[in-house]
Design a protein around this motif. Sequence first.
Motif, PDB file in Angstrom:
ATOM      1  N   MET A 256       9.510  -3.828   1.553  1.00 40.60           N
ATOM      2  CA  MET A 256       9.485  -4.862   0.509  1.00 40.60           C
ATOM      3  C   MET A 256      10.870  -5.467   0.306  1.00 40.60           C
ATOM      4  N   ALA A 257      11.903  -4.652   0.404  1.00 40.19           N
ATOM      5  CA  ALA A 257      13.251  -5.227   0.280  1.00 40.19           C
ATOM      6  C   ALA A 257      13.449  -6.284   1.366  1.00 40.19           C
ATOM      7  N   GLU A 258      12.979  -5.977   2.580  1.00 37.67           N
ATOM      8  CA  GLU A 258      13.114  -6.906   3.713  1.00 37.67           C
ATOM      9  C   GLU A 258      12.356  -8.213   3.427  1.00 37.67           C
ATOM     10  N   ALA A 259      11.124  -8.085   2.935  1.00 36.16           N
ATOM     11  CA  ALA A 259      10.329  -9.279   2.638  1.00 36.16           C
ATOM     12  C   ALA A 259      10.954 -10.077   1.495  1.00 36.16           C
ATOM     13  N   MET A 260      11.393  -9.366   0.485  1.00 35.06           N
ATOM     14  CA  MET A 260      11.940 -10.051  -0.702  1.00 35.06           C
ATOM     15  C   MET A 260      13.217 -10.812  -0.373  1.00 35.06           C
ATOM     16  N   GLU A 261      14.074 -10.207   0.441  1.00 37.87           N
ATOM     17  CA  GLU A 261      15.307 -10.917   0.807  1.00 37.87           C
ATOM     18  C   GLU A 261      14.965 -12.272   1.425  1.00 37.87           C
ATOM     19  N   THR A 262      13.923 -12.280   2.245  1.00 39.30           N
ATOM     20  CA  THR A 262      13.545 -13.515   2.939  1.00 39.30           C
ATOM     21  C   THR A 262      12.931 -14.533   1.985  1.00 39.30           C
ATOM     22  N   ILE A 263      12.071 -14.081   1.055  1.00 39.84           N
ATOM     23  CA  ILE A 263      11.478 -15.092   0.166  1.00 39.84           C
ATOM     24  C   ILE A 263      12.500 -15.548  -0.892  1.00 39.84           C
ATOM     25  N   ILE A 264      13.474 -14.711  -1.186  1.00 44.45           N
ATOM     26  CA  ILE A 264      14.539 -15.141  -2.109  1.00 44.45           C
ATOM     27  C   ILE A 264      15.376 -16.248  -1.449  1.00 44.45           C
ATOM     28  N   SER A 265      15.695 -16.085  -0.173  1.00 42.67           N
ATOM     29  CA  SER A 265      16.417 -17.161   0.541  1.00 42.67           C
ATOM     30  C   SER A 265      15.595 -18.440   0.553  1.00 42.67           C
ATOM     31  N   PHE A 266      14.285 -18.279   0.786  1.00 46.70           N
ATOM     32  CA  PHE A 266      13.385 -19.437   0.781  1.00 46.70           C
ATOM     33  C   PHE A 266      13.425 -20.128  -0.584  1.00 46.70           C
TER      34      PHE A 266
ATOM     35  N   LYS B 255       0.853  -1.184   0.000  1.00 44.36           N
ATOM     36  CA  LYS B 255       0.000   0.000   0.000  1.00 44.36           C
ATOM     37  C   LYS B 255       0.894   1.241   0.000  1.00 44.36           C
ATOM     38  N   GLU B 256       0.451   2.273  -0.686  1.00 47.09           N
ATOM     39  CA  GLU B 256       1.323   3.423  -0.924  1.00 47.09           C
ATOM     40  C   GLU B 256       1.853   4.056   0.374  1.00 47.09           C
ATOM     41  N   ILE B 257       1.026   4.072   1.425  1.00 46.84           N
ATOM     42  CA  ILE B 257       1.498   4.726   2.656  1.00 46.84           C
ATOM     43  C   ILE B 257       2.696   4.001   3.274  1.00 46.84           C
ATOM     44  N   TYR B 258       2.973   2.785   2.838  1.00 48.01           N
ATOM     45  CA  TYR B 258       4.113   2.043   3.392  1.00 48.01           C
ATOM     46  C   TYR B 258       5.321   2.029   2.454  1.00 48.01           C
ATOM     47  N   TRP B 259       5.265   2.799   1.374  1.00 47.91           N
ATOM     48  CA  TRP B 259       6.415   2.873   0.473  1.00 47.91           C
ATOM     49  C   TRP B 259       7.537   3.687   1.139  1.00 47.91           C
ATOM     50  N   GLY B 260       8.743   3.450   0.709  1.00 48.16           N
ATOM     51  CA  GLY B 260       9.881   4.264   1.154  1.00 48.16           C
ATOM     52  C   GLY B 260      10.408   3.891   2.524  1.00 48.16           C
ATOM     53  N   LYS B 261      10.025   2.713   3.042  1.00 46.26           N
ATOM     54  CA  LYS B 261      10.455   2.312   4.385  1.00 46.26           C
ATOM     55  C   LYS B 261      11.244   1.004   4.375  1.00 46.26           C
ATOM     56  N   GLY B 262      11.491   0.483   3.187  1.00 52.01           N
ATOM     57  CA  GLY B 262      12.303  -0.730   3.090  1.00 52.01           C
ATOM     58  C   GLY B 262      11.575  -2.018   3.408  1.00 52.01           C
TER      59      GLY B 262
END
Length: 177
Positions: free
Chosen positions: A109-119, A100-107
């Motif tokens: 998605m990068a945090e979530a993506m790093e974890t699913i990439i490891s998975f 959601k747009e209000i949560y952009w710019g806080k990192g």
Amino acid sequence: MLFKELQTDRLLLKNISSDDREFIFSQFSDNVVNRYLFDAEPLINVQGADNIIEFYLQPEPRLQHRWVLVRKEDGIRIGTCGFHCWNMNDNTCDVGYDLKEIYWGKGYMAEAMETIISFAYEQMNLKKINACIYVDNGRSIKLAEKLGFKFNGETQMVSFRGKVYEHKIFTLDLGIL
Ligand SMILES: CC(C)(COP(=O)(O)OP(=O)(O)OC[C@H]1O[C@@H](n2cnc3c(N)ncnc32)[C@H](O)[C@@H]1OP(=O)(O)O)[C@@H](O)C(=O)NCCC(=O)NCCS
């Protein structure tokens, strides 16, 4: 069961479920979230959300999975991410993500993506992950590049509402992690 819930410092990545129908409806009926998503019309009712959830809840083994990003500090759902079009022959898969747009710019998605990439590397044995990104979706391109995805030279023309939109395929090569 292969697909399980994951955690990051700030987020619980919970498996999508029927409890998420209101959130999924709100997310994929949102014009900002949908701005560069040309693979489906924005949702107009919760039945559309149910269809998405059903797709991601097909019994395993399945070729797609979606996690809902829940902020640990307050339990708020802020977005989703996941895999689709898993090719088990060549060990490749496509990724998708949205906040959601209000949560952009806080990192987040990068945090979530790093974890699913490891998975993906450890549990799905993926060798490559592809992201198909519309050329003007600068935030998504920046995120993908920050995670190590590189433009692989392929473009894809996506037709939507009578227009054609050029997408670039960004690939993360897990063999060189
Ligand atoms: C694509 C999308 C998820 C990117 O969101 P985002 O907020 O830019 O990405 P992140 O969550 O990784 O945040 C990165 C930003 O947070 C900042 N940031 C703040 N705190 C941070 C932290 N602790 N760690 C990392 N980054 C942090 C970074 O500097 C960066 O900001 P900047 O882009 O202004 O330089 C979002 O734009 C979106 O949901 N778009 C709509 C759906 C969509 O188009 N999906 C992709 C289809 S291909």
